[in-house]
Every structure is written in C-alpha cells, then in structure tokens.
Motif scaffolding. Sequence first.
Motif, PDB file in Angstrom:
ATOM      1  N   SER B 855     103.532  11.417  20.987  1.00  0.00           N
ATOM      2  CA  SER B 855     102.638  10.400  20.449  1.00  0.00           C
ATOM      3  C   SER B 855     101.325  10.327  21.231  1.00  0.00           C
ATOM      4  O   SER B 855     100.380   9.702  20.776  1.00  0.00           O
ATOM      5  CB  SER B 855     103.337   9.049  20.467  1.00  0.00           C
ATOM      6  OG  SER B 855     103.733   8.769  21.776  1.00  0.00           O
ATOM      7  N   ASP B 856     101.291  10.945  22.369  1.00  0.00           N
ATOM      8  CA  ASP B 856     100.042  10.920  23.133  1.00  0.00           C
ATOM      9  C   ASP B 856      98.977  11.745  22.428  1.00  0.00           C
ATOM     10  O   ASP B 856      99.277  12.755  21.801  1.00  0.00           O
ATOM     11  CB  ASP B 856     100.268  11.497  24.539  1.00  0.00           C
ATOM     12  CG  ASP B 856     101.086  10.552  25.378  1.00  0.00           C
ATOM     13  OD1 ASP B 856     101.023   9.335  25.121  1.00  0.00           O
ATOM     14  OD2 ASP B 856     101.804  11.027  26.269  1.00  0.00           O
ATOM     15  N   ARG B 857      97.761  11.272  22.548  1.00  0.00           N
ATOM     16  CA  ARG B 857      96.679  11.998  21.888  1.00  0.00           C
ATOM     17  C   ARG B 857      95.868  12.762  22.923  1.00  0.00           C
ATOM     18  O   ARG B 857      95.188  12.164  23.752  1.00  0.00           O
ATOM     19  CB  ARG B 857      95.785  11.011  21.134  1.00  0.00           C
ATOM     20  CG  ARG B 857      96.480  10.435  19.915  1.00  0.00           C
ATOM     21  CD  ARG B 857      95.690   9.280  19.341  1.00  0.00           C
ATOM     22  NE  ARG B 857      94.365   9.689  18.884  1.00  0.00           N
ATOM     23  CZ  ARG B 857      94.130  10.258  17.721  1.00  0.00           C
ATOM     24  NH1 ARG B 857      95.117  10.512  16.905  1.00  0.00           N
ATOM     25  NH2 ARG B 857      92.910  10.570  17.364  1.00  0.00           N
ATOM     26  N   LEU B 858      95.990  14.071  22.860  1.00  0.00           N
ATOM     27  CA  LEU B 858      95.276  14.912  23.822  1.00  0.00           C
ATOM     28  C   LEU B 858      94.106  15.605  23.132  1.00  0.00           C
ATOM     29  O   LEU B 858      94.188  15.965  21.966  1.00  0.00           O
ATOM     30  CB  LEU B 858      96.196  15.996  24.376  1.00  0.00           C
ATOM     31  CG  LEU B 858      97.311  15.575  25.310  1.00  0.00           C
ATOM     32  CD1 LEU B 858      97.814  16.788  26.053  1.00  0.00           C
ATOM     33  CD2 LEU B 858      96.853  14.551  26.292  1.00  0.00           C
ATOM     34  N   TRP B 859      93.060  15.779  23.886  1.00  0.00           N
ATOM     35  CA  TRP B 859      91.889  16.476  23.367  1.00  0.00           C
ATOM     36  C   TRP B 859      91.477  17.551  24.344  1.00  0.00           C
ATOM     37  O   TRP B 859      91.665  17.405  25.555  1.00  0.00           O
ATOM     38  CB  TRP B 859      90.714  15.519  23.203  1.00  0.00           C
ATOM     39  CG  TRP B 859      90.932  14.470  22.179  1.00  0.00           C
ATOM     40  CD1 TRP B 859      91.627  13.305  22.351  1.00  0.00           C
ATOM     41  CD2 TRP B 859      90.484  14.466  20.837  1.00  0.00           C
ATOM     42  NE1 TRP B 859      91.623  12.583  21.188  1.00  0.00           N
ATOM     43  CE2 TRP B 859      90.919  13.272  20.240  1.00  0.00           C
ATOM     44  CE3 TRP B 859      89.734  15.361  20.087  1.00  0.00           C
ATOM     45  CZ2 TRP B 859      90.640  12.949  18.932  1.00  0.00           C
ATOM     46  CZ3 TRP B 859      89.457  15.035  18.786  1.00  0.00           C
ATOM     47  CH2 TRP B 859      89.910  13.842  18.198  1.00  0.00           C
ATOM     48  N   LEU B 860      90.917  18.581  23.774  1.00  0.00           N
ATOM     49  CA  LEU B 860      90.318  19.604  24.617  1.00  0.00           C
ATOM     50  C   LEU B 860      88.814  19.439  24.468  1.00  0.00           C
ATOM     51  O   LEU B 860      88.312  19.414  23.347  1.00  0.00           O
ATOM     52  CB  LEU B 860      90.762  20.976  24.116  1.00  0.00           C
ATOM     53  CG  LEU B 860      90.186  22.188  24.801  1.00  0.00           C
ATOM     54  CD1 LEU B 860      90.674  22.258  26.223  1.00  0.00           C
ATOM     55  CD2 LEU B 860      90.608  23.442  24.064  1.00  0.00           C
ATOM     56  N   ARG B 861      88.132  19.259  25.572  1.00  0.00           N
ATOM     57  CA  ARG B 861      86.691  19.085  25.475  1.00  0.00           C
ATOM     58  C   ARG B 861      86.005  20.342  25.986  1.00  0.00           C
ATOM     59  O   ARG B 861      86.303  20.820  27.068  1.00  0.00           O
ATOM     60  CB  ARG B 861      86.237  17.877  26.295  1.00  0.00           C
ATOM     61  CG  ARG B 861      84.754  17.595  26.110  1.00  0.00           C
ATOM     62  CD  ARG B 861      84.355  16.326  26.790  1.00  0.00           C
ATOM     63  NE  ARG B 861      84.338  16.509  28.233  1.00  0.00           N
ATOM     64  CZ  ARG B 861      84.146  15.487  29.092  1.00  0.00           C
ATOM     65  NH1 ARG B 861      84.028  14.267  28.648  1.00  0.00           N
ATOM     66  NH2 ARG B 861      84.140  15.717  30.378  1.00  0.00           N
ATOM     67  N   MET B 862      85.104  20.872  25.184  1.00  0.00           N
ATOM     68  CA  MET B 862      84.342  22.032  25.625  1.00  0.00           C
ATOM     69  C   MET B 862      82.877  21.634  25.591  1.00  0.00           C
ATOM     70  O   MET B 862      82.405  21.082  24.596  1.00  0.00           O
ATOM     71  CB  MET B 862      84.563  23.208  24.680  1.00  0.00           C
ATOM     72  CG  MET B 862      85.971  23.750  24.743  1.00  0.00           C
ATOM     73  SD  MET B 862      86.205  25.092  23.588  1.00  0.00           S
ATOM     74  CE  MET B 862      86.344  24.226  22.070  1.00  0.00           C
ATOM     75  N   ALA B 863      82.194  21.883  26.665  1.00  0.00           N
ATOM     76  CA  ALA B 863      80.802  21.468  26.720  1.00  0.00           C
ATOM     77  C   ALA B 863      79.953  22.599  27.236  1.00  0.00           C
ATOM     78  O   ALA B 863      80.292  23.266  28.215  1.00  0.00           O
ATOM     79  CB  ALA B 863      80.655  20.254  27.616  1.00  0.00           C
ATOM     80  N   VAL B 864      78.858  22.842  26.517  1.00  0.00           N
ATOM     81  CA  VAL B 864      77.839  23.762  27.025  1.00  0.00           C
ATOM     82  C   VAL B 864      76.547  22.965  27.021  1.00  0.00           C
ATOM     83  O   VAL B 864      76.070  22.579  25.951  1.00  0.00           O
ATOM     84  CB  VAL B 864      77.692  24.993  26.130  1.00  0.00           C
ATOM     85  CG1 VAL B 864      76.526  25.834  26.598  1.00  0.00           C
ATOM     86  CG2 VAL B 864      78.957  25.801  26.146  1.00  0.00           C
ATOM     87  N   GLY B 865      76.024  22.699  28.174  1.00  0.00           N
ATOM     88  CA  GLY B 865      74.823  21.872  28.245  1.00  0.00           C
ATOM     89  C   GLY B 865      75.096  20.517  27.616  1.00  0.00           C
ATOM     90  O   GLY B 865      76.046  19.835  27.996  1.00  0.00           O
TER      91      GLY B 865
END
Lengths: 564, 948
Positions: B855-865
């Motif tokens: 039930s946990d909500r996980l996100w993958l964050r990818m950032a370029v600049g």
Amino acid sequence: MAIECLVLGAGQEVGKSCVVVSIGGKRIMFDCGMHMGYLDHRRYPDFSLISETGDFNSALTCIIITHFHLDHVGALPYFTEVRGYQGPIFMTYPTKAMAPLMLEDYRKVMVERRGEEEQFSHDHIVDCMKKVTTLDLKQTVQVDKDLQIRAYYAGHVLGAAMIYAKVGDTAMVYTGDYNMTPDRHLGAAQIDRLQLDLLITESTYATTIRDSKYAREREFLKAVHKCISGGGKVLIPTFALGRAQELCILLDDYWERMNLKIPIYFSAGLTIQANKYYKMLIGWTSQKIKDTYAIRNTFDFKHVCPFDRSLINASGPCVLFATPGMISGGFSLEVFKQWAPSEKNLVTLPGYCVAGTIGHKLMSGKPTRIDIDKDTHIDVRCQIHQLSFSPHTDAKGIMDLVEFLSPKHVILVHGEKPKMATLKGRIQSELGIQCNDPANNETVLIPTTQNVKINATKMFMRSCSHADFHSVKNSLPCLSDSSFGDSEASNLVRNEKVVEGILVMEKTKTAKIVCEDEFLQTLHVEEHKVQFEYSCPAEKCREQVSCQSNSGPPPSDGNFSETC
Amino acid sequence: MERLLLERLELHLDPLSDERRRLRALASARALIANPDSSDSTCSSAVDTLIRSLDAHPGDPAFLRPALKLLGEAAVLHRPVAPSVIAAVRPFLKGGKCLAADAVAVLASIAESSPEGGGEGGVSLLASVLDEHLLLSLASSPISLVRSRILDLLVSSIGRAQSSVSLLRPHLMLKILLGLAVDLYPLVRRAALDGIMAFCEVAGSDIDSSIIDCCYDCAVELFRDEDELVRSAAVRLVSKCGQMFAASKERTANTERMDVIFVQLCSMARDMSMKVRIEAFLALGKVQLVAENVLLQSLSKKVLGIRSGSKTITKCSVNESKFSLSAAGAFVHGIEDEFYEVRTIACKSLGMLATFSIQFADNALNLLMDMLNDDAEAVRLQTLQTLFHMATHDRLMVQEKHMDMFLGLLADISALIRRAARKVLQLMMLPDIKTFKFTIDCLITNLETYPEEEEDIFFVLCFIGKNHGNFFAKLAKEFTQEIVPSYGELSLDSPRVAAIVVLFISSCISNEHLTCNIPVAIFSYAVSLAGRISCPLGNATNRHSLMAYLCHHSEIPFSDAALKSEMAEEMCHSWPLRNVISQVKVKENMLSMNEMATHLEHSQTDVEQTDEELMQSIQSILEKVVETWPLIKSHCSHEARRTLRTCKEELEMIAWNVTGSLSALLEFALQYVQIIQLIAEMWEKLQPKMSHIVGMITLEVLLEKLNMALRRMRYGFPGLSREVECHIIELTLLGFVFRLCKVGACSNFMLKKLQAIISRAEFLCVEGSSKLSEFAKELLRSCAKGGTGETSQPFPVYKLLELFNLEQVPFAGRFRCIKAELQVLGNDSENPLPVVSGLPVGITFQITVHNISNSDRLWLRMAVGVSVQYVFLDLCQFTGRDEVRSFAVNTPFYATPKVPSFLLRACILMECPSENVTDQKKDQRGPKNDIFLLCEEIDVYLVKIDYR
C-alpha cells in the motif's frame, strides 16, 4: 498429380546447386550455382534440359536463390543475361545485398588475374540484380495464382533461407544449405511443422556427427592466446564473408573478458565492406546480437584497429584477418611469406582447402619448406592450427530436421555420393521415409496424394469443435466415485469423438458436409411430419381420452419426425 | 454524497433513459463500489439496483455485458453481496454467446477470490448454485469463450476447494479436463492441461496410477501440438506425471517408464520453440530414476551401442535405435542453444542429474567446462553454480585438461564470475601435483591483478592448502626457498609472499605433522601478517587464538603463556572451517554459493550478546545527543555541533558491522542525530541579534532538509511506539515554529497543516500515557488565537522557542526501517549510457526495498537540471512479499537535453501516507502528498551517442 524433380547440379556432389521442380504445372528453379572446380562447360548447370528451344521464360515459373554463396548464385547472371531468362527471381534481402559483391569479386579474379574469357560482365550483374524480388522471413509470397512460396531462417550464412513452396495441396521444402546449431553470429535454422510431400535437403555432412562447438572454440582460443602471450603474430586467412565475422566476434568477446590489449586487424577490402552490411542486417543474426544491438552493435568490434601495410613487420604480437582463405594468393600470401619463418607465429587454416593451394599443402603434413615458384620458397617454421568451424548441419541435424518435418519423401543433394547413400539408408530404415539421392541431370518422379476438397458449414464445424459431455455422462451411469479409479478410469481417455454429418454432392458445386439440422434447409425442402397415434379403447383409462381429445401428440415418445 | 450518487444511479438506470446515461450510471456505480470508504449499505443497494436493472434490459448486450462485469467486481470486493450476485447471474449462463461467457467469468472471479477474515469460500458459494448438469452443459458449450472460462472456474475451484466442497465429482472433473485437452482451440487446450496439472497437484500421492496414466497419455499426445504454449504445458504435465510415477509405491516397476519419459522430454528439447525448450530442460532436471545408459546417451550425439539389460536381437533394434536417437545429445544441443535462457537451464539440469550417476557427472563435466567459455555472463555464472552443486555432492572429478579453461575464469572481467570461480575452487580436489602448482600460480597472479579481492583469494588458498596437505608437503621446500630470502630483506608486501605464507599456515593447522618441517621463520612472518590473514583463515573473533598459535610455533614469547598453548590446541582441533563445510554440504539444497560467506559470519559471532551490547552503546550515544541541548540553547553551537559530529561518526562506525534487526535502530539513531544537527544549525541562525536577511536562503534550505528528515522519521519506521511518535511530532512542531520565525507570519495553508499535526499529537496523548509538553500546549493556544482570524497577530515565536526542551527519546519495542537501495549497474563516469538527445532513453534501475508494504506509494524521481520526472513504482507488480524485495525497473527518461553529456540524479521517494492537507501547487504528475527520500540520490551518467 506428381512432383517432378530434375537435378541439374549438386547431385551426388558439392557445387553448382540447381534443382528444377515441377509441381502442379508450375516449374520452380531452386538455386542457380556454378561449380568452382571446373573451368569448362561443366561449370554451369546444363540449362538446355529445361527447355530444348531455349525459351526459359515459358518453361520456368520462377527462380529462388537461397543464399549468396557462388555455388548457389554463381550462374544466375549468365542464365538471365546470356541465356535470356526474364522471369521473376526471388531471394532474401541480405542475399540481394551480398550476391553482387560475391559475383563481382569472382568476375574480377577470373578476368583480371587469370585472364580468362569473361562469362558475364559487370553490367550483367547489375542488370540481373534489378530483376530480383526480395523476400522476408516467414513472408508468404503469392508468385502467381497457384504458387505460394515462403522463406524460413536457415542459419548457414547471413540471409540464408529454406524455401517452402506450395501449389494446391502439394507442398515441398528446399533447404538450401542450413545449420541446426547456432554459432556466434547466426541463429539455428527454424521452420514450422509443415505438411510436406517432398523435402529436398543438403547433405554435406551426411555421416559426420560433430561435437559441441565449445570444444572447437576452446581449441582455437587456446592456440591464439598461447601464441600472443608468447609474443607471436597470428594470421587468420578467411573468406571475406561469414567465417571472418564469426571468428572476430569470438576473439573480440574473449579479448573483452580477458582484458587483453593486443590489436586485431582486418585487411582492407571485401571484409570491411561486408562488415557494413552485417551491421545493417542485424535482424538476420543470432538472438544475442539482436538483444545487445541497442547497446552496442556486435559488429562494431571494440578491439579491431585499422590496418596499414607497414604494420606487417611491426614488432609485438597481433592478430590479422586476411583474404583469401586458402592462401592461394593476394594479401594472405603476402603476409604468410613474412610471418611463416618465425616459430613464434601462428597460422590458422580453414576447414577445407582446394588442392593446389598453399593452405592444402599446409594441411597435408607439416612441410618445412614451400615452393611458390621456382625462384621463391618459404621456410615454414610457424605453428599451424586447423579450424573446424563449419556452417553446415551435421548428420544428426539432418535427421532431426527430417524427423521434425516428417515429409512423405526426401531427396538428398549437395553431398558426397557414398555418404549420401549411407544417410539415405538411415532415413529409410530409421524414419521410414522414402528417400532418393539422384545424380546430376537425373529426374525423380514423386507421386503425391490427391485430396478432394469439401466444404463444411459453420454449424458442422461447431458441432465438431467441442465434446459433448452429456453423452459421456449418460453412457457411464453406473460410474460412481467409489468405483472411480479402477479399470473404468481408462475409459475416460478413450475420447473418440464421433461427428455425424451428411455429405451433399451436387453436380456443379464442391461437395459439402452439413449438419443434420441444416440438411433440409440446404435442399430447400419442407419438413414433413408423420405422426403415429395410439388408439386405445376409451373406456380403459380416462386420462388418455382427454389426451386424445386434445388432438395433440402424446407427450412421451409417440412423436418423431422423418425427413425426406 | 453517497446518497446523491445512489439516487442518481437509480434514476439513470431507469429503462426509459437513453443509452449514454445508462453507461454513465454504470461508471458511477463502479465508483461507488470501488471506493473503499463507501459504506456497506451503499454498496449493497448499488448492487441491488444493478441487479434490478439487469431484468429491465433483457436484450441489450451493450449494457448487460459491462453490468455483469461490474457485478463480478462488486462480488469480489464486497463478499456479502456475492450470493445475490450469483443468483442474478445464473440465468445468463444459458443466455446468448457473449453473455454466457461473461456470466461464467463473473463466477470464476468469485471462485478465485478468497474471502477476507474467514467466511464462506467462493467455491462453496458456487457449489450451492451450480449443479453438475449445468457445468457439463457449459463445458460442452459450442462457444469457445465459455469453454475457456468454465475451465478457469474449474481450475480455481480445484485450487481452493476445501476438502468438503467441490463443484464436481473428481471423475467428472477429470473427464471434462481430458475432453477439453483435445479441444479445437489452443487456448482451451492449454487451460485444460493446466487444469489437469492442478488436479494432479491437489490429489497428491493418493491418486490412482491408472489416472496418472490417462493424464500422461493425454499430455504425450499433445507433444506434437501446433501451438507452442500447449506444447510447453504438455511438457510440464509430463514432468509432473514423471514425478508422481517416481513417488508412487511401485517405483521399481516404473523405471522402464521413467526412461521413456526421459527420452520423450529429450526429444522435446529439440523443439523449434524456445519456450518449449526451456520447459523441456526444466523438466529434464526433475526426472529421477533414469537408467544410467539413457542418461549418458543424452550427453552424446553419437548413438551409444545397444542398451544394456535389454535382450534385443534384430526385432527391437530399430525401435532401440530410434529410442536412442531421440535422446541423443539433448544436452549437447541444449548447451549450445541460441538463447542463453535455454543454455542456463540446460546447465542447471545437468547439475541436478549429475547427482545420480558418477559416470554421467564425469561426462557432463566435459560439457560444463566448455561452457565456461560462453559469451553470456548468466550462463558462465550458472555453470559455476552447477559445478559448485556437483562439488557439494562429491561429483566433481576434475582432470588436468579442464583446469586450463577453468583457471582462465579467474581472470574474467566480471567480479561475480571471479568470485564464483573461487568458490568452486575451494571445494575442488585437484588431480595431481602439477595442477596444484599451476592453480597456486594462477591464484597468485590473480591476487596481483586484483589486490582488492585479497581476502577472498586468501580464503581459497586456505582451503586449497588444507585439502591438499600431501601435495603441499612435497612442494614445501620449494616454496620455502621462494619466500625466505637468501639475502636482503623479506618483502611481506609482495602478494606472492603473503599468499604462500597463507598456504603454509593453513596446511599446518589442518595437518599437524607438517609443522615440524616448516621453518620457524615462516610463522614469525605470519605473525606480522596476522591481521590480514586472520579473516580468511576463518576467524575474526578468534584472532587471538590464531595469534597464540602463530606465536607458539614461531617461539615468540606471548603475553599469556597459559592461554597460549590452550588456544593453539583448540585451534588445531576445532577448526571452524571444517564445521562450516560439513554444514554447507548437509544443507546444500538450501544454500546457494553466496550464502556460504554469510554462513561463516554467523558462525563466528555470538549474535545475541553483541546485539545487547550494541543496543546499549546506541542508547548511550543518543543520551549524549540529548545532553547537547542546553549547549544549543545557550548558543554555544560550535561545541554542540562538534559533539553531534562525533556521535554521528561513532554511529557510523557501529553501522559497519551491524546486520539484521539492529540496523533499523541504528538507522533511526543516525537520522535523529542529523535532525538535531539541523536544529542546532538553525537555532544559531535564528539568534535575534543577527540580521534576518543574512541567513534567509540557507535557512529555507535547512528547513526543507529538516522537514524531509522528520517525515522520514515519522513514516519511514513502521512500528514506532506512541511515545517516540509524540517526540517526533514535537520536533516537527519546532520546525514549524522555525518557519514562523522566518516569515514572521503564516499562511492559511501552513496553519491548516499545523493544526492537523497538533491534533495528531493530542490524539496520541489522549490514547497513550504521555502528556503534551508545555511547548506544544502553548503552540496550541496561540494557534487557536491566531487561527480564527487573520494572520495579523504574530505568533509569540521566541517565547515558544524558549519553552521547547529536548528530552531523551524513549525507545521501546521493535520497529522496522523502510529503506531502499538504488543502483544502475555498470554505469559510472567511465561507462556512461548512450543517449540520442531529444529521444527518450531507457534506464534500468536495480532497486532493493526493505520493509515496504504494497500500500505504500513509492516514486522514482529522475532529475536533469530543472526538468524532473516522476515514475510511480507499482509494488504489486514486483514479486515477493518478503521484507526485502529486489527488482529491476526499466524506465524511459523523456526530457533528454541537447548536450554532449549530462548527469541524471535519481532517487526513490515515498509519499507520506496520511497527511490530508495537500499543497495544490505541486506538479500533478508527481506525488501529491509530501514526500521523503528513501535513499541517497545517485548519479547516472549519460552521453550523447556520437561522443562516446
């Protein structure tokens, strides 16, 4: 209807593959190769057997080329441009790309080096290729109204195909050359289970059974590694296409894994040109190359460096690929002259060398001195390793394919006579399949079974397509769970489905099978019912009186209908 | 709201309303049913309305089909309505084409779902409604979809039926399954085969052998099916039947049959479809009781003579040869297959079969040794694992010719392969002294090339020395000459010398008689190497006894003479490695190679005791942290921060060798220290005498950091006690006060958030025993004052700050730690990923998550600049429900910039589950709630494709 199979080449021999097959009024020529061993009229198949008048266009429906080796495509420009065949020609995309390279190379060698009379010109090759229609794998091509052809992956070389041809109900497969085990750059041959009347298969290794390719690779790598770690140079004479790429992938991968830094060179020319095609035609290579292609094209060899002539005598170890494969001249001979005198160096030889070439001399015994002409001779002190990579399937592979396809008839071509006879015996005794190994210019007639086509209605198909479990239940009423598990259980699997239908044959139409229910409708007749009634004395039973007075049929079993 | 929707639903489902409205009504019904907050009564009345509407629209499949589907979902979600749904659906079973199929699908989904918290199972519900007659007529339906769905229903009923309830008597069930196995449609055939498989599994060992015969015959017939999936299912079934034959009582009578099964499976291993080949090799690995000659045939492409034991003359010879022909070389083909998946499995199966026959193991070894040269790493690794498997079963008889290839692997570029190769080497018995010497040389070269793997290499040397004492004894003199310098100084730094010393010591410890032949000098060298070699010698905690042993032999005076000899004695007798090995051998099937190392570690340390000790030291560090509070408050932040820094370092030190349960506590403590550090820093910034403007920007950053860390504390440690949560909330409140300090006033949004947190604190205090602190109370008061009106009235910030007091964190009970590890394999600044700029690039992340629930909500964050992309990680898709889950996610990154090369920063985020007050300004595609980091951000290097 019978299949007529005329073997124009590669009958009980290897070279000038060419088979003309007539099925149901269609005549297909499979492959149109030349024999490399002859320089006279025997070099080409005897085309006059196809048509005495020389009108090939009406005699042949089409030509299909399986792959780009000269013994399969060599006579094509001659046949089309000199002998005047104008009909359709089919080959796969890579074959169309590579065949002109091979033909042009051959033409140059013939005309410019040996000074022979030109059999076909550069323009002939170009014109010939313009007539070619390309095939893709598993693509069904309708050549004309009746003839269908389809290509299957054959391994062997880039773009090699097995050809399935079908006219009406008669179907056959011509394998061309194929390989049932994958190598470093090509996959294994792959084909569907087909209903075949005839299979024409190659039989290069009719009796040989090869061990795992790993052993061969290991031997090769061991020899090369040993040589370079001793500071020696490795000369690998190869044909430009196919084997060179495979060996290079093998070395490149090994270099990568073992972290070696020694340079690998390709002598310029055909190999580099061919490499460009290999890079483009990734779709025709093995699974591994396809998988890794997105990350790195396997044919972008990491450890291959650009070669320069001055590097021949540079110090330090290196590996060099050079053409031609049998050290019959050209660059590989030039390098051989330089490197052979040192015992540190290594020369690998291909699996097969034509007699008269230096390669053949090196293979037969270990000579210490080779005379090239009366003035030059070479001291041979280097090590020699013979490669045994082959892109042909072995006897086991042929048997596997024949068993898998289980055709009604097999014809063997492209092999040596005594070995083919052995294989023919095995196919007949072990698999119980009729088999022939005709010689050149012989014709084999193969009877085919005639099928009568009938149509079936949708409703009939439905009634066939499912089992009715009710009938089963009724037939085994006494089978309770307690009795389940004894001998009755075996009845469970006896699932013979009986389908009932009525075959309707009308004069002008195709025969048709229909369901009982639809029968009347098909015939446009009305249903007549004949009713029987019991007449019983009224005073016996009041109920039946009421029943009769209703004038309907008794509800139980007094009613049945009959059709006419 | 619910009521409103329900009324509208009834209105729209009216038979007179138009089609669009009715479909929209279905959508709102779905919303009502699917919403977890809907009350039960709402759901049931929605379902009732739907059921009524079914009757109202008899001949309208466009409406009935979605309605039926919806009913099926409702019955799964809300078990109480299931009976009425079943009753409503039943008439449709006899209905038209699609409707009947849909109705069966509804029933199948009910059968498949298991009720929560007990209650009647789906199957028993159905059993009351469906009679045999109906099921039989459905199974003989002319519509293929109905047949395939009824199979789904039956299969799920087989799997879930309680002993008492079943839909069909077994013989009828089997009848249907066998009948449908020869159906016209491949989909149905495959489902039927899977059904038979499930049937056999449930029936277990008490199934009659004639029934297995039936199933087996049926499967074998389907070996020549046109559809590859049917063929794979048939192979699985044959394999299952084979296992059942082997397990049955008349196993001896079955040997002939097992041979036949083996040969049949071998012939399937030559199938044209990759999927079938994979199944076939999997099945081959599971076959038992096969005659040795048949096994051997599968390793050789050449047909090996006539089978022994059968008295064949001419009559059978054709059959015999055909028999051998189909088995011939199955494995040879398998290991040179085009697909590495097939090769891997073939290799694994080879290992399994090798345990049955010594001859087979020997022949298989020839093939396996060749496979070490495969181009796929997975295959090489599997080969090494197979070799290890064989070694643990005493089936590994290497010959000299093999060693060349094998030792080549020590130089492999992949560390994984090198390690695996060494593991095999540990258990290998070397054939002769020449190979022994060669092996040692290779290991030493290996040590020179990869000095970072010293420990592992020493470990192997130890085993080799121990296992080959006699070889070593012969070479001892030679080795001695090599390391004892004739002149000059001995260089112990040289890997060669160190390796040989290890060899000496290991073979001495296990072969006491050798000790006398060895120069005393070597022991004294070893003393200086003790630190490096004690670990490989198998004993970290027992380092003292090793020391004692070495000193004893090198005749160096040791501090505790009594202890010395005793320990040395002990050392010789109970060398722990010996035990480990035997344990490994016993439990082989449970242990993989990697586990061996961990196994060693476990046996070395007394886990319980150290846990206790560590717990105490962590507690004392935390106490120290709390003690810094007065310092912080009195603005002696410099000193406070120094103390905190040391605390952190100490914790990190402990973290080096902590695994298991304590790691959560440690993680918590580390986070806690970091938070206090942040607070200290902020406190300093907030000194009234300093100008506000100076620290503005950094303060903002600090605040964000603090909030993030606090969220991590609050939501990242499930199982925390109330007291601890209270404590964290108080720190969170402090964070708010800091923010107020900065702005001087607060927005409406912040106020709402603050109130939400305070009410949570109040709730916790009401429930638990603890009381609200003065600080929180005061904040509550000011909030109430300021919250009603405008923000004109400033908070008494400094007063609040004065009130705050840090107390000791009250630890109680066990809690877990949610964390994640993120990795992109094979990517570093040297090996960047290729990118075509402007096009999306696929990046494969290796993710390991700890203690995460679905039930946990996980996100993958990818950032370029500045361009940020969020990817939601749907945990349900990743297998396993264990504490630690590992999986690979291949995800595209879209906004690749048009530059030669760039850095992508990726991290895993988790959404805070329960904060209802959300900030609407956030990017809609990303997480909607507040987030916190589950791991450190990692860098992914990318480069434009031409620039490589």
